[in-house]
Design an enzyme around this catalytic site. Structure first.
Site, PDB file in Angstrom:
ATOM      1  N   HIS A 256       0.932  -1.257  -0.065  1.00 41.61           N
ATOM      2  CA  HIS A 256       0.096   0.194   0.047  1.00 41.61           C
ATOM      3  C   HIS A 256       0.979   1.067   0.017  1.00 41.61           C
ATOM      4  CE1 HIS A 256      -3.371  -2.579   1.967  1.00 41.61           C
ATOM      5  NE2 HIS A 256      -3.337  -2.846   0.621  1.00 41.61           N
TER       6      HIS A 256
HETATM    7  C1  LIG Z   1       0.417  -7.139  -5.154  1.00 40.55           C
HETATM    8  C2  LIG Z   1      -0.665  -5.969  -4.573  1.00 40.55           C
HETATM    9  C3  LIG Z   1      -1.669  -6.409  -3.941  1.00 40.55           C
HETATM   10  C4  LIG Z   1      -2.557  -5.338  -3.382  1.00 40.55           C
HETATM   11  N1  LIG Z   1      -3.805  -6.102  -2.857  1.00 40.55           N
HETATM   12  C5  LIG Z   1      -4.796  -5.040  -2.616  1.00 40.55           C
HETATM   13  C6  LIG Z   1      -6.069  -5.383  -2.287  1.00 40.55           C
HETATM   14  O1  LIG Z   1      -6.305  -6.699  -2.071  1.00 40.55           O
HETATM   15  N2  LIG Z   1      -6.974  -4.422  -2.220  1.00 40.55           N
HETATM   16  C7  LIG Z   1      -6.642  -2.973  -2.397  1.00 40.55           C
HETATM   17  O2  LIG Z   1      -7.603  -2.394  -2.256  1.00 40.55           O
HETATM   18  N3  LIG Z   1      -5.487  -2.742  -2.462  1.00 40.55           N
HETATM   19  C8  LIG Z   1      -4.364  -3.537  -2.845  1.00 40.55           C
HETATM   20  N4  LIG Z   1      -3.236  -3.314  -3.416  1.00 40.55           N
HETATM   21  C9  LIG Z   1      -2.971  -1.721  -3.553  1.00 40.55           C
HETATM   22  C10 LIG Z   1      -3.704  -1.233  -4.410  1.00 40.55           C
HETATM   23  O3  LIG Z   1      -4.053  -1.949  -5.780  1.00 40.55           O
HETATM   24  C11 LIG Z   1      -2.718   0.087  -5.043  1.00 40.55           C
HETATM   25  O4  LIG Z   1      -2.372   0.788  -4.063  1.00 40.55           O
HETATM   26  C12 LIG Z   1      -3.554   1.028  -6.031  1.00 40.55           C
HETATM   27  O5  LIG Z   1      -4.020   0.309  -7.074  1.00 40.55           O
HETATM   28  C13 LIG Z   1      -2.634   2.251  -6.479  1.00 40.55           C
HETATM   29  O6  LIG Z   1      -3.450   3.307  -7.404  1.00 40.55           O
HETATM   30  P1  LIG Z   1      -2.584   4.189  -8.087  1.00 40.55           P
HETATM   31  O7  LIG Z   1      -3.906   4.773  -9.024  1.00 40.55           O
HETATM   32  O8  LIG Z   1      -1.981   5.121  -7.014  1.00 40.55           O
HETATM   33  O9  LIG Z   1      -1.334   3.477  -8.715  1.00 40.55           O
HETATM   34  P2  LIG Z   1      -1.348   2.270  -9.827  1.00 40.55           P
HETATM   35  O10 LIG Z   1      -2.610   1.712  -9.963  1.00 40.55           O
HETATM   36  O11 LIG Z   1      -0.085   1.570  -9.488  1.00 40.55           O
HETATM   37  O12 LIG Z   1      -1.017   3.016 -11.201  1.00 40.55           O
HETATM   38  C14 LIG Z   1       0.008   3.631 -11.767  1.00 40.55           C
HETATM   39  C15 LIG Z   1       0.141   3.231 -13.262  1.00 40.55           C
HETATM   40  O13 LIG Z   1       0.862   4.227 -13.787  1.00 40.55           O
HETATM   41  C16 LIG Z   1       1.939   3.543 -14.564  1.00 40.55           C
HETATM   42  N5  LIG Z   1       3.188   4.210 -14.827  1.00 40.55           N
HETATM   43  C17 LIG Z   1       3.996   4.392 -13.944  1.00 40.55           C
HETATM   44  N6  LIG Z   1       5.203   5.091 -14.299  1.00 40.55           N
HETATM   45  C18 LIG Z   1       4.749   5.511 -15.711  1.00 40.55           C
HETATM   46  C19 LIG Z   1       5.487   6.137 -16.517  1.00 40.55           C
HETATM   47  N7  LIG Z   1       6.554   6.789 -16.280  1.00 40.55           N
HETATM   48  N8  LIG Z   1       4.853   6.445 -17.701  1.00 40.55           N
HETATM   49  C20 LIG Z   1       3.647   5.965 -18.096  1.00 40.55           C
HETATM   50  N9  LIG Z   1       2.964   5.240 -17.216  1.00 40.55           N
HETATM   51  C21 LIG Z   1       3.736   4.758 -15.945  1.00 40.55           C
HETATM   52  C22 LIG Z   1       1.888   2.000 -14.246  1.00 40.55           C
HETATM   53  O14 LIG Z   1       2.314   1.441 -15.103  1.00 40.55           O
HETATM   54  C23 LIG Z   1       0.518   1.972 -13.589  1.00 40.55           C
HETATM   55  O15 LIG Z   1      -0.407   1.453 -14.611  1.00 40.55           O
HETATM   56  C24 LIG Z   1      -2.280  -4.168  -3.982  1.00 40.55           C
HETATM   57  C25 LIG Z   1      -1.266  -3.874  -4.371  1.00 40.55           C
HETATM   58  C26 LIG Z   1      -0.171  -4.585  -5.031  1.00 40.55           C
HETATM   59  C27 LIG Z   1       0.946  -4.242  -5.657  1.00 40.55           C
END
Ligand SMILES: Cc1cc2nc3c(=O)[nH]c(=O)nc-3n(C[C@H](O)[C@H](O)[C@H](O)COP(=O)(O)OP(=O)(O)OC[C@H]3O[C@@H](n4cnc5c(N)ncnc54)[C@H](O)[C@@H]3O)c2cc1C
Length: 538
Positions: free
Chosen positions: A474
């Site tokens: 997280h």
């Molecule tokens: C293994 C795992 C298990 C988890 N289990 C749970 C769960 O059961 N329940 C829950 O609620 N949460 C869970 N989480 C946490 C939750 O899924 C994440 O915290 C959440 O999805 C983060 O959202 P975000 O939009 O901040 O980032 P992300 O969803 O990580 O999105 C960031 C995106 O930006 C893209 N990106 C990054 N850098 C660049 C760049 N330079 N150029 C272009 N694209 C780029 C990435 O490829 C990605 O697609 C889990 C996370 C992981 C990794």
């Protein structure tokens, strides 16, 4: 140079919601750039494929932290989705919003409009809960949230009853009036298939002509004209392309890559520019600071009756549940391994729960490193009881390693650097033991495999924590929202302090971690962020 109204960097949990909402009216040309590829992959779609995507070379950034002093200098694995849907395409699907007080506290920290009463309508709008709507749950939204009652393993009832015997109330909806208690988790699936931010929000929006999605596009730099962001440069294959945004650039690259991209573009602590050689654009000390994560530990038990090990270990068991899944999208492959759990207070004098509980009806202890163990459960029946802290006090950093955009950043989570985190996790472990020794759960326990009977005192439990505790994945807080103190990166409208045309909309803006899993809060941030942006351009 191609031009759009809005450019979103990263099609993850927040980015997909944002792209959907910003393109909805048809008034704006929206570009979303994603470093990874399509989420239409068997292992992404099948819920238990989580075990495969965990170390997947293409679908996962597979970061590793620096050695963490509080964990005996161990390096901790930090998976992050690198695919449409981002981490929502590789996560464990448990759906939790957090506690009301989490958001009220965000507001108290100087972020008007982020209190519980303000964010609840956004959570409800996102959601299509299988239990239907009520004051807390939403219905008819794009994100299907499914209760797993009826699909869970038989031993989940022993776990919940054990929790009740240990003093926890039964709770059938952790996203309802109260989070406290034990019960079954709700998960983000639709008809046995993972409901990621991509399948729920981006795919339907991709039918619109004014939304363009470019995959395998790694954004390497934000372009500035003075103090105003005007576009980005990305690399796709062997091409380097620049695109301009007439209104805004929005970073939704997640808690590791959003601060990395700011730092690569000269926005961050001035000393960092000096060490990496990136020309400074704007001094903003908070970028990459305030890294937070939930830290967890599993207690592993051998059971005297069949658990999922008996199904997932032998090839014929896997074949049988595999055929069932392919034909009916039901059975153990259609749900998360974290089937039950809950929230509790380690000290009843606390005002609200500070510890999350997990029950997985399978155990894995002997897999080789690099293989997600749940694909190789133990031969004998077993199960896992896990905890993680809801409100960690330890803070870490994400910092640029070099000026090379393809160089992974330096991730230092500083787990267990705050003494309170150690003490409450020890209390949490003691509660796990109480649950495991309460009937009827105790009646199915053959033996505690890890940490085992020799770990008794607080000192021994602490030593075990430092040896075995790991990330709950997280990561958040690295572009903290706040009114403009030295550590703040964005304001309550998610605009980067001191710069124009630039926002951050993802889990990196959380000033403090919500209690529980954060996919839902990241999506809420995407939807609320979109409303703020639309208001500002009305
Ligand atoms: C293994 C795992 C298990 C988890 N289990 C749970 C769960 O059961 N329940 C829950 O609620 N949460 C869970 N989480 C946490 C939750 O899924 C994440 O915290 C959440 O999805 C983060 O959202 P975000 O939009 O901040 O980032 P992300 O969803 O990580 O999105 C960031 C995106 O930006 C893209 N990106 C990054 N850098 C660049 C760049 N330079 N150029 C272009 N694209 C780029 C990435 O490829 C990605 O697609 C889990 C996370 C992981 C990794």
């Amino acid at each position: 140079m191609e031009s759009y109204d809005f450019i979103i960097v990263g099609a993850g949990s927040a980015g997909c919601v944002l792209a959907d909402r910003l393109s909805e009216s048809g008034r704006y040309r929206v570009l979303i750039l994603e470093a990874g590829g399509s989420e239409r992959n068997f292992w992404v779609r099948m819920p238990i494929g989580y075990g495969k995507t965990f170390y997947h070379r293409k679908l996962n950034w597979r970061y590793t932290s620096e050695p963490v002093a509080g964990l005996g200098d161990r390096q901790v694995y930090c998976p992050r989705g690198r695919v449409l849907g981002g981490s929502s395409s590789i996560n464990a699907m448990v759906y939790i919003r957090g506690q009301q007080q989490d958001y009220d506290h965000w507001e108290e920290l100087g972020n008007p409009g982020w209190g519980w009463d303000s964010v609840l309508p956004f959570f409800r709008r996102l959601e299509d809960n299988s239990a239907g709507p009520d004051d807390y749950r939403g219905s008819g939204g794009p994100l299907r949230v499914t209760g797993i009652a009826g699909s869970e393993h038989a031993t989940c009832s022993d776990f919940v009853a054990g929790c009740e015997a240990a003093g926890l109330a039964r709770n059938d909806d952790f996203n309802g009036a109260t989070q406290e208690g034990a019960g079954l988790y709700q998960i983000t699936t639709r008809d046995g298939i993972r409901a990621s931010a991509a399948s729920a929000f981006l795919r339907p929006a991709m039918r619109r002509k004014n939304l363009r999605v470019i995959t395998d596009a790694h954004v390497t730099k934000i372009l500035f004209d003075g103090r105003r962001a005007t576009g980005v440069t990305y690399s796709k294959g062997d091409r380097v392309v620049s695109v301009t945004a007439s209104r805004e650039v929005i970073l939704s690259a997640g808690a590791v890559n959003s601060p990395q991209l700011l730092q690569l573009s000269g926005v961050g602590a001035p000393e960092l520019s000096a060490t990496t050689g990136v020309p400074p654009v704007h001094a903003l000390r908070g970028v990459g600071e305030n890294l937070q994560d939930h830290l967890g530990v599993d207690y592993i038990y051998r059971a005297n009756r069949p658990t999922l090990n008996s199904v997932l270990r032998p090839w014929w068991g896997r074949l049988s549940v595999g055929i069932r899944y392919v034909l009916t999208k039901t059975g153990p492959l259609s749900i998360s391994v974290n089937q039950a759990g809950g929230f509790f207070r380690t000290d009843l004098n606390r005002a609200r729960p500070n510890m999350q509980l997990y029950y997985s009806p399978l155990s894995y202890t002997r897999a080789a490193p690099g293989v997600r163990q749940l694909m190789l459960p133990d031969r004998e029946p077993g199960f896992l009881l896990g905890i993680s802290n809801c409100h960690p006090k330890s803070r870490g950093t994400v910092r640029l390693r070099s000026d090379d955009p393809f160089d992974p950043p330096i991730i230092q989570p500083n787990y267990l650097s705050a003494a309170e985190d150690v003490e409450e996790l020890i209390d949490g472990c003691m509660m796990l033991r109480r649950i495991a020794s309460a009937k009827p759960l105790s009646e199915i326990v053959e033996d505690e495999i890890h940490p085992g009977a020799a770990t008794i005192t607080r000192e021994q439990i602490e030593a075990d924590l430092r040896e075995r505790a790991s990330s709950i994945f997280h990561l958040s807080g690295t572009c903290k929202m706040g009114p403009g103190d030295a550590s703040d990166v964005v304001d309550a409208r998610l605009r980067v302090h001191g710069l124009g045309g630039l926002r951050v909309v993802d889990a990196s803006i959380f000033p403090e971690l919500p209690s529980g899993n954060i996919n839902g809060p990241a999506m809420m941030t995407g939807l609320k962020g979109a409303e703020l942006i639309l208001e500002d351009h009305a």
